[in-house]
Design a protein around this motif. Sequence first.
Motif, PDB file in Angstrom:
ATOM      1  N   ASP A   1      -9.774  -6.830  -3.279  1.00  0.00           N
ATOM      2  CA  ASP A   1     -10.212  -6.317  -2.006  1.00  0.00           C
ATOM      3  C   ASP A   1     -11.307  -7.133  -1.510  1.00  0.00           C
ATOM      4  O   ASP A   1     -12.276  -6.720  -0.560  1.00  0.00           O
ATOM      5  CB  ASP A   1     -10.278  -4.958  -1.816  1.00  0.00           C
ATOM      6  CG  ASP A   1     -11.409  -4.358  -2.800  1.00  0.00           C
ATOM      7  OD1 ASP A   1     -12.152  -5.017  -3.367  1.00  0.00           O
ATOM      8  OD2 ASP A   1     -11.694  -2.934  -2.726  1.00  0.00           O
TER       9      ASP A   1
ATOM     10  N   HIS B   1      -3.441   4.435   4.951  1.00  0.00           N
ATOM     11  CA  HIS B   1      -3.610   2.904   4.640  1.00  0.00           C
ATOM     12  C   HIS B   1      -4.064   1.922   5.905  1.00  0.00           C
ATOM     13  O   HIS B   1      -4.431   0.839   5.454  1.00  0.00           O
ATOM     14  CB  HIS B   1      -2.153   2.624   4.113  1.00  0.00           C
ATOM     15  CG  HIS B   1      -2.029   3.193   2.924  1.00  0.00           C
ATOM     16  ND1 HIS B   1      -2.596   3.470   2.010  1.00  0.00           N
ATOM     17  CD2 HIS B   1      -0.713   3.636   2.511  1.00  0.00           C
ATOM     18  CE1 HIS B   1      -2.105   3.967   1.010  1.00  0.00           C
ATOM     19  NE2 HIS B   1      -0.941   4.173   1.257  1.00  0.00           N
TER      20      HIS B   1
ATOM     21  N   ALA C   1      -3.393   2.293  -2.839  1.00  0.00           N
ATOM     22  CA  ALA C   1      -4.681   1.666  -2.657  1.00  0.00           C
ATOM     23  C   ALA C   1      -4.973   1.273  -3.839  1.00  0.00           C
ATOM     24  O   ALA C   1      -5.571   0.023  -4.061  1.00  0.00           O
ATOM     25  CB  ALA C   1      -5.527   2.162  -1.629  1.00  0.00           C
TER      26      ALA C   1
ATOM     27  N   ARG D   1      -7.716   0.465   5.179  1.00  0.00           N
ATOM     28  CA  ARG D   1      -7.729  -0.598   4.231  1.00  0.00           C
ATOM     29  C   ARG D   1      -7.212  -2.020   4.796  1.00  0.00           C
ATOM     30  O   ARG D   1      -7.905  -2.912   4.662  1.00  0.00           O
ATOM     31  CB  ARG D   1      -7.071  -0.053   3.164  1.00  0.00           C
ATOM     32  CG  ARG D   1      -7.718   1.366   2.605  1.00  0.00           C
ATOM     33  CD  ARG D   1      -6.765   1.735   1.264  1.00  0.00           C
ATOM     34  NE  ARG D   1      -7.537   2.849   0.783  1.00  0.00           N
ATOM     35  CZ  ARG D   1      -7.153   4.080   1.013  1.00  0.00           C
ATOM     36  NH1 ARG D   1      -6.006   4.379   1.457  1.00  0.00           N
ATOM     37  NH2 ARG D   1      -7.668   5.229   0.465  1.00  0.00           N
TER      38      ARG D   1
ATOM     39  N   LEU E   1       0.888  -1.423  -0.016  1.00  0.00           N
ATOM     40  CA  LEU E   1       0.000   0.052  -0.045  1.00  0.00           C
ATOM     41  C   LEU E   1       0.922   1.220  -0.157  1.00  0.00           C
ATOM     42  O   LEU E   1       0.699   2.279  -0.531  1.00  0.00           O
ATOM     43  CB  LEU E   1      -0.944   0.018   1.344  1.00  0.00           C
ATOM     44  CG  LEU E   1      -2.084  -0.831   1.108  1.00  0.00           C
ATOM     45  CD1 LEU E   1      -2.547  -1.162   2.391  1.00  0.00           C
ATOM     46  CD2 LEU E   1      -3.126  -0.653   0.385  1.00  0.00           C
TER      47      LEU E   1
ATOM     48  N   GLU F   1      -9.564  -5.197   5.430  1.00  0.00           N
ATOM     49  CA  GLU F   1      -9.124  -6.704   4.916  1.00  0.00           C
ATOM     50  C   GLU F   1      -9.199  -7.856   5.751  1.00  0.00           C
ATOM     51  O   GLU F   1      -9.704  -9.034   5.866  1.00  0.00           O
ATOM     52  CB  GLU F   1      -7.975  -6.946   4.075  1.00  0.00           C
ATOM     53  CG  GLU F   1      -7.713  -6.062   2.876  1.00  0.00           C
ATOM     54  CD  GLU F   1      -8.702  -6.711   1.668  1.00  0.00           C
ATOM     55  OE1 GLU F   1      -9.024  -7.760   1.848  1.00  0.00           O
ATOM     56  OE2 GLU F   1      -9.000  -6.076   0.870  1.00  0.00           O
TER      57      GLU F   1
ATOM     58  N   ARG G   1      -5.938  -2.524  -5.226  1.00  0.00           N
ATOM     59  CA  ARG G   1      -7.135  -3.115  -5.511  1.00  0.00           C
ATOM     60  C   ARG G   1      -7.282  -3.575  -6.927  1.00  0.00           C
ATOM     61  O   ARG G   1      -7.846  -4.646  -7.386  1.00  0.00           O
ATOM     62  CB  ARG G   1      -8.148  -2.007  -5.287  1.00  0.00           C
ATOM     63  CG  ARG G   1      -8.466  -1.369  -3.940  1.00  0.00           C
ATOM     64  CD  ARG G   1      -9.270  -0.298  -3.793  1.00  0.00           C
ATOM     65  NE  ARG G   1     -10.639  -0.755  -3.821  1.00  0.00           N
ATOM     66  CZ  ARG G   1     -11.699   0.012  -3.788  1.00  0.00           C
ATOM     67  NH1 ARG G   1     -11.625   1.301  -3.687  1.00  0.00           N
ATOM     68  NH2 ARG G   1     -12.945  -0.513  -3.991  1.00  0.00           N
TER      69      ARG G   1
END
Length: 313
Positions: free
Chosen positions: A94, A233, A85, A236, A80, A240, A89
């Motif tokens: 994702d 980040h 990002a 994100r 990342l 996940e 992706r």
Amino acid sequence: MGTALTLTAIQAATTEAHRAFQGVTDGQNADYIPVLAKVDPSRFGIVVMLADGKAAEAGDTRSLFAIESISKVFTLARALDTVGADGVRQKIGDNPTGESFSSVHALVVHGGKPLNPFVNAGAIATVSLLAADSAAHRWEQILGTQRAFAGRDLEVMDEVYRSESATNQHNRALAWLLDSAHTLYSDPTEATDVYTRQCSVGITTWDLAVMGATLAAGGINPVTRQRAIRAEHVPRILAEMTMSGLYDNTGTWQYEVGLPGKSGVGGGILAVVPGRLAIATFSPPLDRFGNSVRGQLASRQLSAVLGLNLFAT
């Protein structure tokens, strides 16, 4: 949140969780990686670390174990910060696959795209995303990131690495399938080997708690006070972990614990309460999904007793 998160309350809850589940004998060590099958199954440690570095601990918290799939969290962090990002992706994905973490079928039906960085195909592809002019350079980035999160010099457990390298034929096949679909971004043999190395790094339960508390603190290591990942980040990564962190049992984990989490077949589990704390557990015997039995029980109890479930009103 329910109970006030004082260190006294956290230590009492941690001590009680260790006492309550230390005698559990369910599960068995990962036997498809021979060296992991030999780890003492009685080992059990818990550390709860606040985002400011204060911590409570109980049990075996200072001896080494293999980080295994928890390493995927920190390689994702590096990717990342490296490609952004949108790049992750677009090239990795994702979303959960709806299939086993090592599924070949999931790759085939999705045109070779791994869908997320926590399945093995996605983790190998994430390794390949890092800009590097050699295998050594790629490895230095990954190990450097793990060290930044842990706040100390981590090293590969050579016996674990040798054992995994001798038994990673399935991962090698996944890498070549990715390469054939043009969704791998470095040499397949190199990507698989570096991925195997990242899973073989030795950490303690204390280290894992520091790594999780770094995420809880928005990317700043609470011990070194150094930034390990850009703050934008962190959400994100936690997303996940929420969707795909405990292999095929992630839904049950969210139902019962309600926290972003990531497990590894070495027996570790990491859970994060954003802005507040991290829970790290270690116990080698696993359930049929590959998640530590005692670690799940302890995390569930700590979440309930301390009022940590993010979905609770």
